[in-house]
Design a protein around this motif. Structure first.
Motif, PDB file in Angstrom:
ATOM      1  N   THR A 288      52.890  44.899 103.897  1.00 50.95           N
ATOM      2  CA  THR A 288      53.757  45.485 102.476  1.00 50.95           C
ATOM      3  C   THR A 288      52.982  44.241 102.299  1.00 50.95           C
ATOM      4  O   THR A 288      52.219  42.527 101.678  1.00 50.95           O
ATOM      5  CB  THR A 288      55.208  44.281 102.834  1.00 50.95           C
ATOM      6  OG1 THR A 288      55.785  45.079 103.122  1.00 50.95           O
ATOM      7  CG2 THR A 288      55.778  44.318 101.097  1.00 50.95           C
TER       8      THR A 288
ATOM      9  N   HIS B 271      66.672  39.521 104.971  1.00 48.60           N
ATOM     10  CA  HIS B 271      65.221  40.164 105.192  1.00 48.60           C
ATOM     11  C   HIS B 271      65.570  41.857 105.440  1.00 48.60           C
ATOM     12  O   HIS B 271      66.249  41.047 107.119  1.00 48.60           O
ATOM     13  CB  HIS B 271      64.160  39.037 105.149  1.00 48.60           C
ATOM     14  CG  HIS B 271      62.865  40.056 104.540  1.00 48.60           C
ATOM     15  ND1 HIS B 271      62.079  41.011 105.674  1.00 48.60           N
ATOM     16  CD2 HIS B 271      62.588  39.650 104.002  1.00 48.60           C
ATOM     17  CE1 HIS B 271      60.925  41.186 104.831  1.00 48.60           C
ATOM     18  NE2 HIS B 271      61.074  40.353 103.689  1.00 48.60           N
TER      19      HIS B 271
ATOM     20  N   ASP C  81      57.394  39.961  99.571  1.00 49.70           N
ATOM     21  CA  ASP C  81      59.136  39.989  99.932  1.00 49.70           C
ATOM     22  C   ASP C  81      59.158  38.973 100.225  1.00 49.70           C
ATOM     23  O   ASP C  81      60.340  39.244 101.510  1.00 49.70           O
ATOM     24  CB  ASP C  81      58.770  41.397 100.130  1.00 49.70           C
ATOM     25  CG  ASP C  81      58.471  41.063 101.524  1.00 49.70           C
ATOM     26  OD1 ASP C  81      57.546  40.503 101.846  1.00 49.70           O
ATOM     27  OD2 ASP C  81      58.380  41.769 102.364  1.00 49.70           O
TER      28      ASP C  81
END
Length: 337
Positions: A39, A261, A43
């Motif tokens: 990613t 998450h 995040d």
């Protein structure tokens, strides 16, 4: 918050000064890496610090599995830095507590990495969401491999931090790898003990273990028949009315905006249902008494898991070992600082 950060300052004093080694050729390692889908955006479950630089890195372990990590470097750092690899809690990902630990230590002058273990998160390995006392111990040493040849790192000042279930694995790694100059086990579980004996050793008998083995063996047959493993289930969406306090604490972190998450096993489907198989017959920390380098065990006064840390500490020898009990703290107070 200050008392919960006390442990971070202790490790700074425990990593000893040494000489750096030259970076070696790593072409073979790079050649055999898996192509991971990392990613790009931030995040994490915690805000980005303006005191450190962040980047994504990858490295392979001794079994050829490519691990993904977030690297945190103090801004305006000069010279070779002491370094720390961080992993845990068990069933979490690097975007949660491990990343917060790593970023916090980078703010204090360390080059740090928070990594996803094999088969989990952004790291490679198939099938997904399995665990292994051997491979997961190796993951820590693989992180040390990566740090030891980094041009910015003093290879003689490398430490590790293991959180929750990764605390026991960190001590296990330190017993096998003398390159680890300092080890912190924070709010640790002994995953072999809890899987083989149950909580507080309530099922520490052959009859209970054999019943568990039969159940796991039957599930293994079913998984093979289906062609995929059954998820064991993470923290449930709805808590049962009789849930113990520590389970409520887990829910308050992993299932809320505070710590949820999408890649976290604790936040979602959990590890595979047969994950206990390998830990039942392979006790961790059997050579802990032979660790020569520094070890710090941290636990909360009110943590349900405190006995794991205290009993692990009893195995350690030497005057460079320390146990810190944080007054008033629970298990998750130290997993979610």
């Amino acid at each position: 918050m200050n008392r919960k950060l006390t442990a971070f300052f202790v490790i700074c004093a425990m990593i000893i000064t040494g000489t750096a080694c030259k970076r070696t050729n790593n072409l073979n390692n790079e050649k055999n890496m898996e192509n991971l889908n990392l990613t790009a955006e931030w995040d994490k479950t915690f805000p980005k610090s303006d005191k450190v630089n962040h980047s994504k890195v990858t490295f392979t372990n001794r079994y050829g599995i490519t691990l993904a990590a977030d690297m945190y470097v103090p801004k305006n750092a000069t010279g070779k830095l002491p370094a720390i690899a961080v992993c845990g809690p068990f069933g979490a990902v690097k975007e949660q507590a491990a990343g917060l630990y790593a970023q916090t230590m980078a703010e204090r002058g360390f080059l740090t990495i928070a990594f996803d273990p094999s088969y989990t998160g952004e790291s490679g390995g198939e099938p997904r969401y399995v665990v292994s006392p051997d491979i997961n111990t190796e993951d820590f040493s693989a992180a040390v491999d990566f740090l030891a040849i980094n041009d910015m790192v003093d290879s003689e000042r490398i430490g590790i931090i293991g959180i929750c279930g990764w605390g026991g694995l960190a001590i296990n790694a330190a017993a096998a790898d003398p390159r680890i100059k300092a080890t912190v086990a924070s709010t640790m579980y002994d995953m072999s003990r809890v899987n083989a004996n149950g909580y507080f050793d309530a099922n520490d008998n052959a009859e209970a273990r054999n019943a568990l083995r039969k159940s796991l063996a039957a599930q293994r047959t079913e998984d093979f028949r289906n062609g995929f493993p059954k998820p064991g289930g993470g923290v449930p969406d709805e808590l049962p009315a009789d849930a113990p306090q520590f389970f409520k604490d887990y829910h308050a972190y992993y299932k809320t905006s505070r710590g949820y998450h999408p890649r976290s096993l604790n936040s979602n489907q959990g590890r595979n249902a047969t994950e206990a198989i390998s830990f039942i017959n392979f006790p961790l920390m059997s050579r802990a008494d032979e660790i020569e380098n520094a070890v710090l065990v941290i636990h909360g006064e009110k943590a349900h898991s405190r006995y794991f840390g205290e009993d692990a500490f009893k195995k350690l020898k030497g005057d460079n070992k320390e146990l810190i009990i944080i007054p008033g703290a629970s298990h998750t107070d130290l997993t979610t600082i």
